[in-house]
Design an enzyme around this catalytic site. Structure first.
Site, PDB file in Angstrom:
ATOM      1  N   SER A   1     -27.447  20.913  32.895  1.00  0.00           N
ATOM      2  CA  SER A   1     -26.965  20.051  31.819  1.00  0.00           C
ATOM      3  C   SER A   1     -27.163  18.571  32.114  1.00  0.00           C
ATOM      4  O   SER A   1     -28.274  18.122  32.337  1.00  0.00           O
ATOM      5  CB  SER A   1     -25.495  20.367  31.529  1.00  0.00           C
ATOM      6  OG  SER A   1     -25.101  19.734  30.345  1.00  0.00           O
ATOM      7  N   HIS A   2     -26.084  17.814  32.174  1.00  0.00           N
ATOM      8  CA  HIS A   2     -26.163  16.358  32.317  1.00  0.00           C
ATOM      9  C   HIS A   2     -26.164  15.916  33.772  1.00  0.00           C
ATOM     10  O   HIS A   2     -26.200  14.724  34.046  1.00  0.00           O
ATOM     11  CB  HIS A   2     -24.962  15.742  31.595  1.00  0.00           C
ATOM     12  CG  HIS A   2     -23.688  16.415  32.009  1.00  0.00           C
ATOM     13  ND1 HIS A   2     -23.333  17.645  31.499  1.00  0.00           N
ATOM     14  CD2 HIS A   2     -22.745  16.088  32.890  1.00  0.00           C
ATOM     15  CE1 HIS A   2     -22.206  18.022  32.054  1.00  0.00           C
ATOM     16  NE2 HIS A   2     -21.813  17.103  32.905  1.00  0.00           N
TER      17      HIS A   2
ATOM     18  N   ASP B   1     -28.255  14.741  26.178  1.00  0.00           N
ATOM     19  CA  ASP B   1     -28.158  14.894  27.633  1.00  0.00           C
ATOM     20  C   ASP B   1     -29.351  15.645  28.214  1.00  0.00           C
ATOM     21  O   ASP B   1     -30.334  15.915  27.520  1.00  0.00           O
ATOM     22  CB  ASP B   1     -26.838  15.586  28.007  1.00  0.00           C
ATOM     23  CG  ASP B   1     -26.829  17.055  27.647  1.00  0.00           C
ATOM     24  OD1 ASP B   1     -27.492  17.417  26.659  1.00  0.00           O
ATOM     25  OD2 ASP B   1     -26.159  17.846  28.344  1.00  0.00           O
TER      26      ASP B   1
ATOM     27  N   ASP C   1     -30.173  18.707  28.970  1.00  0.00           N
ATOM     28  CA  ASP C   1     -30.691  19.928  28.344  1.00  0.00           C
ATOM     29  C   ASP C   1     -30.570  19.915  26.820  1.00  0.00           C
ATOM     30  O   ASP C   1     -30.817  20.930  26.168  1.00  0.00           O
ATOM     31  CB  ASP C   1     -30.000  21.170  28.923  1.00  0.00           C
ATOM     32  CG  ASP C   1     -28.512  21.188  28.638  1.00  0.00           C
ATOM     33  OD1 ASP C   1     -27.909  20.103  28.554  1.00  0.00           O
ATOM     34  OD2 ASP C   1     -27.948  22.282  28.495  1.00  0.00           O
TER      35      ASP C   1
ATOM     36  N   ASP D   1     -27.974  19.501  24.645  1.00  0.00           N
ATOM     37  CA  ASP D   1     -26.895  20.047  23.816  1.00  0.00           C
ATOM     38  C   ASP D   1     -25.796  19.041  23.481  1.00  0.00           C
ATOM     39  O   ASP D   1     -25.005  19.269  22.574  1.00  0.00           O
ATOM     40  CB  ASP D   1     -26.313  21.345  24.419  1.00  0.00           C
ATOM     41  CG  ASP D   1     -25.780  21.178  25.816  1.00  0.00           C
ATOM     42  OD1 ASP D   1     -25.887  20.059  26.364  1.00  0.00           O
ATOM     43  OD2 ASP D   1     -25.265  22.165  26.371  1.00  0.00           O
ATOM     44  N   ARG D   2     -25.743  17.924  24.192  1.00  0.00           N
ATOM     45  CA  ARG D   2     -24.711  16.924  23.878  1.00  0.00           C
ATOM     46  C   ARG D   2     -25.279  15.812  23.013  1.00  0.00           C
ATOM     47  O   ARG D   2     -26.498  15.626  22.952  1.00  0.00           O
ATOM     48  CB  ARG D   2     -24.157  16.305  25.155  1.00  0.00           C
ATOM     49  CG  ARG D   2     -23.423  17.291  26.027  1.00  0.00           C
ATOM     50  CD  ARG D   2     -22.768  16.605  27.206  1.00  0.00           C
ATOM     51  NE  ARG D   2     -21.969  17.578  27.947  1.00  0.00           N
ATOM     52  CZ  ARG D   2     -21.091  17.281  28.880  1.00  0.00           C
ATOM     53  NH1 ARG D   2     -20.894  16.021  29.196  1.00  0.00           N
ATOM     54  NH2 ARG D   2     -20.404  18.224  29.486  1.00  0.00           N
TER      55      ARG D   2
ATOM     56  N   LYS E   1     -23.963  24.166  21.596  1.00  0.00           N
ATOM     57  CA  LYS E   1     -23.862  22.864  20.964  1.00  0.00           C
ATOM     58  C   LYS E   1     -25.263  22.283  20.866  1.00  0.00           C
ATOM     59  O   LYS E   1     -26.164  22.705  21.589  1.00  0.00           O
ATOM     60  CB  LYS E   1     -22.901  21.959  21.711  1.00  0.00           C
ATOM     61  CG  LYS E   1     -23.161  21.798  23.173  1.00  0.00           C
ATOM     62  CD  LYS E   1     -21.930  21.171  23.839  1.00  0.00           C
ATOM     63  CE  LYS E   1     -22.066  21.173  25.333  1.00  0.00           C
ATOM     64  NZ  LYS E   1     -20.871  21.606  26.022  1.00  0.00           N
TER      65      LYS E   1
HETATM   66  C1  G1P Z   1     -16.896  19.833  30.453  1.00  0.00           C
HETATM   67  C2  G1P Z   1     -16.360  19.420  29.114  1.00  0.00           C
HETATM   68  C3  G1P Z   1     -16.287  20.616  28.195  1.00  0.00           C
HETATM   69  C4  G1P Z   1     -17.672  21.268  28.087  1.00  0.00           C
HETATM   70  C5  G1P Z   1     -18.185  21.575  29.481  1.00  0.00           C
HETATM   71  C6  G1P Z   1     -19.624  22.103  29.435  1.00  0.00           C
HETATM   72  O1  G1P Z   1     -16.052  20.787  31.048  1.00  0.00           O
HETATM   73  O2  G1P Z   1     -15.083  18.816  29.229  1.00  0.00           O
HETATM   74  O3  G1P Z   1     -15.825  20.213  26.933  1.00  0.00           O
HETATM   75  O4  G1P Z   1     -17.615  22.431  27.331  1.00  0.00           O
HETATM   76  O5  G1P Z   1     -18.172  20.406  30.285  1.00  0.00           O
HETATM   77  O6  G1P Z   1     -20.506  21.173  28.880  1.00  0.00           O
HETATM   78  P1  G1P Z   1     -14.916  20.420  32.130  1.00  0.00           P
HETATM   79  O7  G1P Z   1     -15.604  19.686  33.248  1.00  0.00           O
HETATM   80  O8  G1P Z   1     -13.935  19.517  31.436  1.00  0.00           O
HETATM   81  O9  G1P Z   1     -14.300  21.721  32.528  1.00  0.00           O
HETATM   82 ZN    ZN Z   2     -25.837  19.867  28.371  1.00  0.00          ZN
END
Ligand code: G1P
Ligand code: ZN
Length: 553
Positions: free
Chosen positions: A118-119, A287, A289, A291-292, A386
């Site tokens: 992801s990010h 981000d 990948d 999705d954000r 997302k």
């Molecule tokens: C975080 C975000 C949550 C999201 C997740 C995956 O998780 O707060 O909303 O779904 O990343 O992208 P957290 O680190 O808070 O558990």
């Molecule tokens: Zn992501």
């Protein structure tokens, strides 16, 4: 290119060690993934528990980060040895997470393996990740991830084909053992889906009439998608997509679209960069990948919670949702702004635990069309992840129809529904034991806090959020501590489930106001008292030694 099937005996390496499986699958340092048999153990564990896929199709792709190509070659050879009929793989191994979800659904695949962290930063010393998505296009449910986790602890062999690497840079079909590998264009299916939802003609006209926008791909996977969609299909000026070349190390950046990490975009949109006195009308980022999303107007930040509410309130302007939306859902810590929209529309609003997986059940059951989280995640039932670019197109569609600025859209929304002032304060790298103790301290006050006043606010409820899924009745407990005040204000405490070092304490703070003059524009100022109350009630400083958050969103 036919190879021999090999069965390799391994010792269990328990790749999940130190991390429970969640919807984000396995996320670890690249160096771990590069260990012998490490990725193989995980992939075989997936194949061992997901049921009868013989002859069926698997979708494979990732965000292009360091180790993506090597991982895909291993997965292809293992899929062939394990009896898949076909693998659809994105060209050069690229598929954004929402695009992978789209392809799984459209091509009726059995499931997919998505390679991403992801990010999180990428590169030889940074992170890699892999997760399994099921046939609806969404992350595997807990039952499946638990089974994968259990399997990684007992597995003693994996199957792999001895074969040369497959060429991934040309679109086309080839055989790998008995399996077909089809290299597909990474963007086509996804772009077609976007065209079927949004009014591309209206957006094209908006852009042709001189509306200025900029999209920051943060050197990550959305670059190629954004260039095709915004610059080729919608006619946005060349250069609209900034940082649009995807790099294996994301150019050393941290591709998380928020005010801290998307600084280059923020500078452009707030006119702080050199020679940038007149910022564009619209700015957005996604981000690693894809999705954000973060949405910005000219010198104006839209909170993800408000964004969700605004998309819901304006959904009828978008062709894909013109018949109305079935319902909405938000994660518990996300502000209640969307609840007010649902109320007015007379539709259901579901409050789920943090994480995308809870939305999937609601969507599959037809209960929810739009959903979102405060953490820059917004989406709809078009896929089961997302979707960053989808959210950006949704905003552009609204702006094209309404012909007003981002700021005006938000102001008019607040005038009609009231404003949920909102902020999230993250304390990263906190000692894990201390963070846990702070949560226990809060739990010990559940009985004592209700009925007490903090400033002029009366505590109504104090509890640990639990959720019963209305579709499968499964119960999730311990999802975050809520302090709810009589006037609708809330303070939420959670420990992150995705942080990689120590514990990350997240404190979410919200108040509701109908008189917009009273509190002014700045959320941090408007929420000042509640921010202090949160620190007092939790004894934040005593437990964590911190007085200032690491990241404010
Ligand atoms: C975080 C975000 C949550 C999201 C997740 C995956 O998780 O707060 O909303 O779904 O990343 O992208 P957290 O680190 O808070 O558990
Ligand atoms: Zn992501």
């Amino acid at each position: 290119m036919c190879g021999d099937k090999m069965t390799v005996s391994v010792q269990t390496t328990a790749p999940f060690e130190g991390q429970r499986p969640g919807t984000s699958g396995l996320r670890k340092k690249v160096k771990l993934f590069q260990q012998q048999h490490y990725l193989e153990n995980f992939v075989q564990s997936v194949f061992d528990v997901i049921g009868d896929y013989r002859g069926r199709t698997l979708v494979v792709g990732g965000d292009g980060r360091y180790y993506n190509r090597e991982a895909i070659q291993i997965i292809l050879r293992m899929a062939a040895a394990n009896g898949f009929g076909k693998v659809l793989v994105g060209q050069n191994g690229i598929l954004s997470t929402p695009a992978a979800s789209c392809v799984i659904r459209k091509q009726k695949a059995y499931g997919g393996l998505i390679l991403s962290a992801s990010h999180n930063p990428a590169g030889p010393d940074e992170d890699f990740g892999i997760k399994y998505n099921i046939g609806n296009g969404g992350p595997a449910p807990e039952m499946v991830t638990e089974a994968i986790f259990a399997r990684t602890g007992t597995i003693d062999q994996y199957k792999i084909l001895a074969a040369d690497d497959i060429e991934l840079d040309q679109i086309g079909s080839m055989q790998l053992g008995d399996m077909q590998v089809e290299v597909i264009d990474s963007v086509t299916d996804y772009a077609e889906l976007m065209e079927s939802i949004f009014d591309f003609d209206a957006i094209r006209k908006l852009l042709a009439d001189g509306f200025n926008m900029v999209f920051d791909a943060m050197h990550a996977v959305t670059g190629p998608y954004a260039r095709v969609i915004f610059e080729e299909k919608l006619g946005a000026a060349a250069g609209t997509v900034m940082n649009g070349i995807a790099r294996e190390d994301f150019a050393g950046g941290h591709p998380d679209p928020n005010l801290t990490y998307a600084k280059a975009l923020v500078d452009v949109m707030f006119g702080d960069g050199p020679g940038n006195e007149s910022p564009p009308e619209f700015g957005a980022a996604s981000d690693g990948d894809g999705d954000r999303n973060m949405i910005l107007g000219k010198r104006f930040f839209v909170t993800p919670s408000d964004s969700l509410a605004i998309l819901a309130a304006n959904a009828q302007l978008v062709p894909g949702y013109s018949n109305g939306i079935a319902g909405v859902a938000r994660s518990m810590p996300t502000s209640a702004a969307v609840d007010r929209v649902a109320d007015r529309l007379g539709i259901d609003c579901f409050e789920t635990p943090t994480g995308w997986k809870f939305f999937g059940n609601l969507m599959d059951a037809g209960k929810v069309t739009l959903c979102g989280e405060e953490s820059f995640g917004t989406g709809s039932n078009h896929v089961r992840e997302k979707d960053g670019l989808w959210a950006v197109l949704f905003w552009l569609n609204i702006l094209a129809v309404r012909n007003v600025s981002v700021e005006q859209v938000v102001m008019e929304h607040w005038a009609l529904y009231g404003r949920n002032y909102y902020t999230r304060h993250d304390y990263e790298g906190v000692d894990a034991v201390k963070a846990e103790q702070m949560i226990q301290h809060l739990q010990s006050r559940f009985e004592k806090l209700p009925g007490n006043n903090f400033g002029d606010r009366l505590v109504k409820v104090c509890d640990d959020f639990s959720y019963t899924d209305p579709v499968d009745q499964s119960v999730s407990t311990g999802q975050g501590i809520r302090i709810i005040f009589e006037d609708g204000a809330r303070i939420i405490f959670r420990l992150s489930g995705t942080g990689t070092e120590g514990a990350t304490v997240r404190i979410y703070i919200e108040s509701f106001e109908t008189d917009l003059e009273k509190q002014g524009l700045d959320a941090q100022a408007a929420l000042g008292d509640l921010i202090k109350t949160a620190a007092t009630i939790s004894r934040l400083k005593e437990f964590t030694g911190r007085t200032e958050p690491t990241v404010i969103t």
